[in-house]
Design a protein around this motif. Structure first.
Motif, PDB file in Angstrom:
ATOM      1  N   TYR A  42      40.360 -51.922 -49.239  1.00 12.94           N
ATOM      2  CA  TYR A  42      39.642 -53.198 -49.205  1.00 12.94           C
ATOM      3  C   TYR A  42      38.827 -53.304 -47.921  1.00 12.94           C
ATOM      4  CZ  TYR A  42      43.399 -55.015 -46.158  1.00 12.94           C
ATOM      5  OH  TYR A  42      44.277 -55.209 -45.116  1.00 12.94           O
ATOM      6  N   PHE A  43      37.986 -54.328 -47.859  1.00 15.17           N
ATOM      7  CA  PHE A  43      37.047 -54.492 -46.749  1.00 15.17           C
ATOM      8  C   PHE A  43      37.169 -55.916 -46.209  1.00 15.17           C
ATOM      9  CE2 PHE A  43      35.350 -51.811 -50.128  1.00 15.17           C
ATOM     10  CZ  PHE A  43      34.979 -50.651 -49.463  1.00 15.17           C
ATOM     11  N   SER A  71      33.390 -57.367 -45.067  1.00 11.03           N
ATOM     12  CA  SER A  71      32.607 -56.668 -46.093  1.00 11.03           C
ATOM     13  C   SER A  71      31.113 -56.607 -45.779  1.00 11.03           C
ATOM     14  CB  SER A  71      32.820 -57.338 -47.452  1.00 11.03           C
ATOM     15  OG  SER A  71      32.430 -58.694 -47.399  1.00 11.03           O
ATOM     16  N   THR A 124      30.556 -51.832 -48.208  1.00 10.09           N
ATOM     17  CA  THR A 124      31.081 -51.830 -49.583  1.00 10.09           C
ATOM     18  C   THR A 124      30.231 -50.952 -50.513  1.00 10.09           C
ATOM     19  OG1 THR A 124      29.842 -53.802 -50.277  1.00 10.09           O
ATOM     20  CG2 THR A 124      32.018 -54.169 -49.306  1.00 10.09           C
ATOM     21  N   GLN A 134      31.916 -47.764 -52.178  1.00  9.55           N
ATOM     22  CA  GLN A 134      33.082 -47.847 -53.068  1.00  9.55           C
ATOM     23  C   GLN A 134      33.143 -46.692 -54.061  1.00  9.55           C
ATOM     24  OE1 GLN A 134      34.196 -52.004 -54.420  1.00  9.55           O
ATOM     25  NE2 GLN A 134      32.196 -52.409 -53.566  1.00  9.55           N
ATOM     26  N   GLY A 186      37.264 -55.569 -54.639  1.00  9.74           N
ATOM     27  CA  GLY A 186      35.826 -55.795 -54.499  1.00  9.74           C
ATOM     28  C   GLY A 186      35.537 -56.978 -53.595  1.00  9.74           C
ATOM     29  N   PRO A 187      34.436 -56.902 -52.837  1.00  7.08           N
ATOM     30  CA  PRO A 187      34.114 -57.988 -51.911  1.00  7.08           C
ATOM     31  C   PRO A 187      33.827 -59.300 -52.632  1.00  7.08           C
ATOM     32  CG  PRO A 187      32.288 -56.432 -52.078  1.00  7.08           C
ATOM     33  CD  PRO A 187      33.441 -55.832 -52.814  1.00  7.08           C
TER      34      PRO A 187
END
Length: 209
Positions: free
Chosen positions: A13-14, A17, A42, A45, A63-64
């Motif tokens: 994960y970010f 982001s 991102t 990915q 996902g962001p």
């Protein structure tokens, strides 16, 4: 007899982001900046998922879009908690882009350049020795593959730093700074391939040793 091994699972994960890379924005004709709502960390990915899969690592990516402008560790925390409650992950990676310039973030090996990795561990929670051990082992594996690609591990605690980075949620959680503001798309992609192999080697060694 070689046993059939279950693939290892990674959760990625970010937290930040919007962290972006100047050369990538320049290549797209965007205003040169270090933050961007779309063209940011991102963007990698797909590369992460495919490289990890190539090395027998299943990857779930948060996902962001689930976190909006996830600038803060507090705002992303419930999403990470939720994911970790539903699945067992062998490694949990919070990917960032470091704020350092090219001279610190770039490794030149012959004709190829790489975005260096810096691993951050929060020192202010009960798990941190586990997280630190994982971080050190990963750093060793990275530098075995490409000497100097890892800038090492830093344990952060005390005033003015987060000190936890949500790593209290898993003993397998670490924060990875992937390159710096001047890293190119090619350099970051090259490093993601090495990261995937290093993570795979880390688990493979644990199985064989």
């Amino acid at each position: 007899v070689s046993e059939i091994l279950e693939p290892k699972k990674a959760f990625v994960y970010f937290t930040h982001s919007h962290e972006a890379f100047k050369p990538m924005l320049a290549a797209k004709g965007d205003k040169i900046a270090t933050y961007h709502p779309e063209n940011n960390i991102t963007s990698f990915q797909e590369q992460i998922t495919s490289q990890f899969a190539f090395h027998q690592l299943e990857t779930d990516i948060l996902g962001p879009e689930t976190t909006g402008d996830a600038r803060q560790y507090n705002s992303i925390r419930p999403f990470v908690q939720e994911a970790l409650a539903h699945d067992e992950y062998d490694i949990v990676l919070d990917l960032h882009r470091d704020a350092v310039k090219a001279d610190i973030a770039t490794l030149q090996v012959g004709d190829e350049s790489y975005a260096k990795i810096y691993i951050v561990v929060g020192g202010e929670h009960a798990n941190h020795k586990w997280n630190e051990q994982l971080a050190n082992n990963l750093s060793i594996q990275l530098n075995k593959l490409v000497p100097g690609i890892s800038r090492g591990v830093v344990v952060k605690s005390g005033k003015g730093v987060n000190g936890v980075y949500n790593q209290d949620l898993s003993k397998n959680a670490i924060l990875i700074e992937l390159g710096g503001i001047d890293s190119t798309e090619v350099e970051v992609n090259r490093t993601i391939a090495i990261l995937a192999k290093a993570v795979s080697n880390l688990f493979h060694q644990q199985i064989t040793s």
